[in-house]
Design a protein around this motif. Sequence first.
Motif, PDB file in Angstrom:
ATOM      1  N   PRO A  47      18.028  15.162  45.285  1.00  0.00           N
ATOM      2  CA  PRO A  47      16.536  13.849  45.804  1.00  0.00           C
ATOM      3  C   PRO A  47      16.913  14.696  47.618  1.00  0.00           C
ATOM      4  N   GLU A  48      17.260  14.650  48.465  1.00  0.00           N
ATOM      5  CA  GLU A  48      17.244  14.876  49.170  1.00  0.00           C
ATOM      6  C   GLU A  48      16.595  15.664  49.955  1.00  0.00           C
ATOM      7  N   HIS A  49      16.673  17.145  48.705  1.00  0.00           N
ATOM      8  CA  HIS A  49      16.497  18.305  49.563  1.00  0.00           C
ATOM      9  C   HIS A  49      14.562  18.274  48.492  1.00  0.00           C
ATOM     10  N   ALA A  50      13.927  17.302  48.008  1.00  0.00           N
ATOM     11  CA  ALA A  50      12.872  17.432  46.690  1.00  0.00           C
ATOM     12  C   ALA A  50      11.973  16.068  48.455  1.00  0.00           C
ATOM     13  N   SER A  51      13.082  15.100  49.345  1.00  0.00           N
ATOM     14  CA  SER A  51      12.035  14.716  49.853  1.00  0.00           C
ATOM     15  C   SER A  51      12.252  15.385  51.735  1.00  0.00           C
ATOM     16  N   MET A  52      12.795  16.283  51.541  1.00  0.00           N
ATOM     17  CA  MET A  52      12.275  17.036  52.934  1.00  0.00           C
ATOM     18  C   MET A  52      11.172  17.637  52.626  1.00  0.00           C
ATOM     19  N   LEU A  87      18.809  13.953  36.753  1.00  0.00           N
ATOM     20  CA  LEU A  87      18.561  14.503  38.185  1.00  0.00           C
ATOM     21  C   LEU A  87      17.288  14.877  38.034  1.00  0.00           C
ATOM     22  N   VAL A  88      16.604  14.862  37.077  1.00  0.00           N
ATOM     23  CA  VAL A  88      15.173  15.183  37.103  1.00  0.00           C
ATOM     24  C   VAL A  88      14.401  13.814  37.687  1.00  0.00           C
ATOM     25  N   GLN A  89      15.010  12.461  37.118  1.00  0.00           N
ATOM     26  CA  GLN A  89      13.835  11.476  37.523  1.00  0.00           C
ATOM     27  C   GLN A  89      14.671  11.322  38.383  1.00  0.00           C
ATOM     28  N   SER A  90      15.596  11.427  39.838  1.00  0.00           N
ATOM     29  CA  SER A  90      15.830  11.422  40.975  1.00  0.00           C
ATOM     30  C   SER A  90      15.163  12.135  41.312  1.00  0.00           C
ATOM     31  N   LEU A  91      14.832  13.282  41.573  1.00  0.00           N
ATOM     32  CA  LEU A  91      14.293  14.649  41.706  1.00  0.00           C
ATOM     33  C   LEU A  91      12.624  13.951  41.818  1.00  0.00           C
ATOM     34  N   MET A  92      12.321  13.571  40.546  1.00  0.00           N
ATOM     35  CA  MET A  92      10.791  12.909  40.222  1.00  0.00           C
ATOM     36  C   MET A  92      10.142  11.715  41.625  1.00  0.00           C
ATOM     37  N   LEU A  95      10.284  12.897  45.251  1.00  0.00           N
ATOM     38  CA  LEU A  95       8.673  13.718  45.444  1.00  0.00           C
ATOM     39  C   LEU A  95       7.903  12.909  45.936  1.00  0.00           C
ATOM     40  N   ASN A  96       7.718  11.782  44.655  1.00  0.00           N
ATOM     41  CA  ASN A  96       7.161  10.274  44.468  1.00  0.00           C
ATOM     42  C   ASN A  96       7.244   9.268  44.918  1.00  0.00           C
ATOM     43  N   PRO A  97       8.225   8.705  46.859  1.00  0.00           N
ATOM     44  CA  PRO A  97       8.609   7.655  46.705  1.00  0.00           C
ATOM     45  C   PRO A  97       8.363   5.977  46.124  1.00  0.00           C
ATOM     46  N   ARG A  98       6.640   6.482  46.422  1.00  0.00           N
ATOM     47  CA  ARG A  98       6.239   4.981  46.320  1.00  0.00           C
ATOM     48  C   ARG A  98       5.594   4.763  44.955  1.00  0.00           C
ATOM     49  N   GLY A  99       5.782   6.275  43.178  1.00  0.00           N
ATOM     50  CA  GLY A  99       5.613   5.622  42.658  1.00  0.00           C
ATOM     51  C   GLY A  99       3.979   6.217  41.710  1.00  0.00           C
ATOM     52  N   LEU A 100       3.022   6.826  43.492  1.00  0.00           N
ATOM     53  CA  LEU A 100       2.090   6.677  43.358  1.00  0.00           C
ATOM     54  C   LEU A 100       1.458   9.014  43.115  1.00  0.00           C
TER      55      LEU A 100
END
Length: 107
Positions: A47-52, A87-92, A95-100
């Motif tokens: 998830p840290e990679h996706a956030s970056m 894992l997939v949910q944490s990556l999603m 990528l979309n931290p506010r659910g938008l």
Amino acid sequence: RGFLYCISVTGITGERDRLPEEVRDYLAGLRRRTELPLCVGFGVSRPEHASMLREWADGIIVGSAIVRRLEGAASHDDQAIEEVRQLVQSLMDALNPRGLLTSGPRG
């Protein structure tokens, strides 16, 4: 049509603890040269990679991290399937931290 598959690290694919900071400059340079969507793979597994990457890439490509979790699924291990789902949910979520839903870095 299509997308540009961007390699985040040189070398072989696989899970990494972190991605190089230079990947952002690399993606910014590519963005100036193409309007194709930029999708980043090789080493993307957390998830840290996706956030970056979320501000710089249109998508991420995750392979080894999912395959590693699926290795236990050959015996129909429900836990392995649940680990992949988590894992997939944490990556999603990363990528979309506010659910938008957004269309990526270009708007």
